[in-house]
Design a protein around this motif. Structure first.
Motif, PDB file in Angstrom:
ATOM      1  N   THR A  54      36.010  37.923  50.352  1.00 41.59           N
ATOM      2  CA  THR A  54      36.074  37.645  48.919  1.00 41.59           C
ATOM      3  C   THR A  54      34.869  36.812  48.481  1.00 41.59           C
ATOM      4  O   THR A  54      34.532  35.829  49.141  1.00 41.59           O
ATOM      5  N   VAL A  56      32.763  34.017  46.301  1.00 45.40           N
ATOM      6  CA  VAL A  56      33.154  32.718  45.750  1.00 45.40           C
ATOM      7  C   VAL A  56      33.530  32.864  44.278  1.00 45.40           C
ATOM      8  O   VAL A  56      34.508  32.286  43.808  1.00 45.40           O
ATOM      9  N   ASP A  57      32.747  33.635  43.552  1.00 46.44           N
ATOM     10  CA  ASP A  57      33.034  33.868  42.142  1.00 46.44           C
ATOM     11  C   ASP A  57      33.382  35.342  41.946  1.00 46.44           C
ATOM     12  O   ASP A  57      32.495  36.199  41.844  1.00 46.44           O
ATOM     13  N   ASP A  59      34.674  38.465  39.911  1.00 44.75           N
ATOM     14  CA  ASP A  59      34.650  38.899  38.519  1.00 44.75           C
ATOM     15  C   ASP A  59      35.894  39.732  38.212  1.00 44.75           C
ATOM     16  O   ASP A  59      35.909  40.944  38.379  1.00 44.75           O
ATOM     17  N   LYS A 101      42.002  31.663  39.480  1.00 45.55           N
ATOM     18  CA  LYS A 101      40.622  32.046  39.756  1.00 45.55           C
ATOM     19  C   LYS A 101      40.490  32.423  41.231  1.00 45.55           C
ATOM     20  O   LYS A 101      40.389  31.563  42.098  1.00 45.55           O
ATOM     21  N   THR A 103      39.046  33.396  44.706  1.00 44.56           N
ATOM     22  CA  THR A 103      37.804  32.939  45.308  1.00 44.56           C
ATOM     23  C   THR A 103      37.880  32.991  46.826  1.00 44.56           C
ATOM     24  O   THR A 103      38.958  33.173  47.405  1.00 44.56           O
ATOM     25  N   TYR A 132      45.117  25.622  42.620  1.00 44.13           N
ATOM     26  CA  TYR A 132      44.874  27.064  42.621  1.00 44.13           C
ATOM     27  C   TYR A 132      45.972  27.841  41.900  1.00 44.13           C
ATOM     28  O   TYR A 132      45.694  28.642  41.003  1.00 44.13           O
ATOM     29  N   HIS A 138      39.227  26.082  40.116  1.00 46.15           N
ATOM     30  CA  HIS A 138      38.421  26.809  41.098  1.00 46.15           C
ATOM     31  C   HIS A 138      38.429  26.025  42.406  1.00 46.15           C
ATOM     32  O   HIS A 138      38.146  24.831  42.417  1.00 46.15           O
ATOM     33  N   ARG A 141      34.158  26.505  45.065  1.00 49.28           N
ATOM     34  CA  ARG A 141      32.833  25.893  44.902  1.00 49.28           C
ATOM     35  C   ARG A 141      32.855  24.441  45.347  1.00 49.28           C
ATOM     36  O   ARG A 141      33.843  23.727  45.163  1.00 49.28           O
ATOM     37  N   ASP A 144      33.698  21.656  42.711  1.00 49.04           N
ATOM     38  CA  ASP A 144      35.120  21.611  42.360  1.00 49.04           C
ATOM     39  C   ASP A 144      35.950  21.022  43.498  1.00 49.04           C
ATOM     40  O   ASP A 144      36.897  20.255  43.259  1.00 49.04           O
TER      41      ASP A 144
END
Length: 230
Positions: A54, A56-57, A59, A101, A103, A132, A138, A141, A144
């Motif tokens: 997966t 990190v960000d 979409d 989110k 991640t 989470y 998030h 990252r 965060d």
């Protein structure tokens, strides 16, 4: 004094059943707290990545991820999420898949090992899962994660250094290797005293029962040598 029962928990921050299992374990152990000889328990969390590929960000939302990752129709994914949300509610957890989110969780696992080294792993595990699943924070990252570490009283600078250097990545990989050695291929998975394996988010009553059973076995084992020498 009888040593504490060791419960080793393999889980992933991004696993909805893992948070439910964690809460049920806590509720089960709370049921034993008023026993005349209440079991003493030491819980340690171990790393397991459900989807290490997966980004990190990511979409998209949780439905997008699961539909793409598992190749399931979006309607079926929606039903799955509604089901787990209902089960979570029974455990007192208000899941928010609409703001979640998705991640990569490897850095969150590294942070759990950092927290363990500083005596704050239980609080860190709770904070990460709450952030989470309940808050839409998030957890992939570094910035965060450092903020979340500070919220449980860990030194932000030290946490950042540990994450940026990947100091605990070897610990994450060691947990994953141990899971493979045990034959664990799904989480949550609970290993009780290195002897009993419990798979899945079992009800609180089941955790209470096994804690009492193992504690009684411990007591019996300690009394046998004493009886033999009497």
């Amino acid at each position: 004094m009888t040593d504490a029962i060791k419960i080793d928990v393999w889980s992933d921050i991004a696993c909805p059943w893992c948070y439910i299992g964690k809460r049920n374990l806590e509720r089960g152990l709370a049921q034993t707290a008023d026993d005349d000889d209440a079991p003493r328990v030491e819980v340690t969390f171990h790393s397991f990545e459900l989807s290490p590929d997966t980004p990190v960000d990511f979409d998209g939302d949780e439905i997008d991820f699961l539909a793409g990752h598992k190749g399931m129709p979006r309607e079926r994914v929606q039903e799955m999420l509604e089901n787990v949300t209902g089960v979570a509610a029974q455990a007192g957890l208000a899941y928010r898949f609409d703001i979640l989110k998705h991640t990569n969780t490897v850095k969150a696992h590294e942070l759990l090992h950092f927290a363990k080294a500083h005596g704050a792993q239980p609080a860190m595990a709770e904070r990460l899962m709450s952030a989470y699943f309940l808050e839409g924070r998030h957890v992939g990252r570094i910035d965060d994660l450092v903020a979340l570490a500070a919220e449980v009283g860990l030194d932000a600078g030290a946490a950042r250094d540990a994450l940026e250097s990947s100091r605990h990545l070897a610990d994450v990989r060691a947990d994953q290797a141990q899971a493979a050695a045990y034959g664990i291929n799904g989480v949550p998975f609970f290993v009780i005293d290195g002897t009993y394996g419990v798979s899945g988010a079992q009800p609180a009553d089941a955790f209470a029962q096994i804690a009492r059973q193992v504690w009684a076995e411990r007591q019996d084992a300690e009394q046998e040598p004493a009886a033999q020498t009497a």
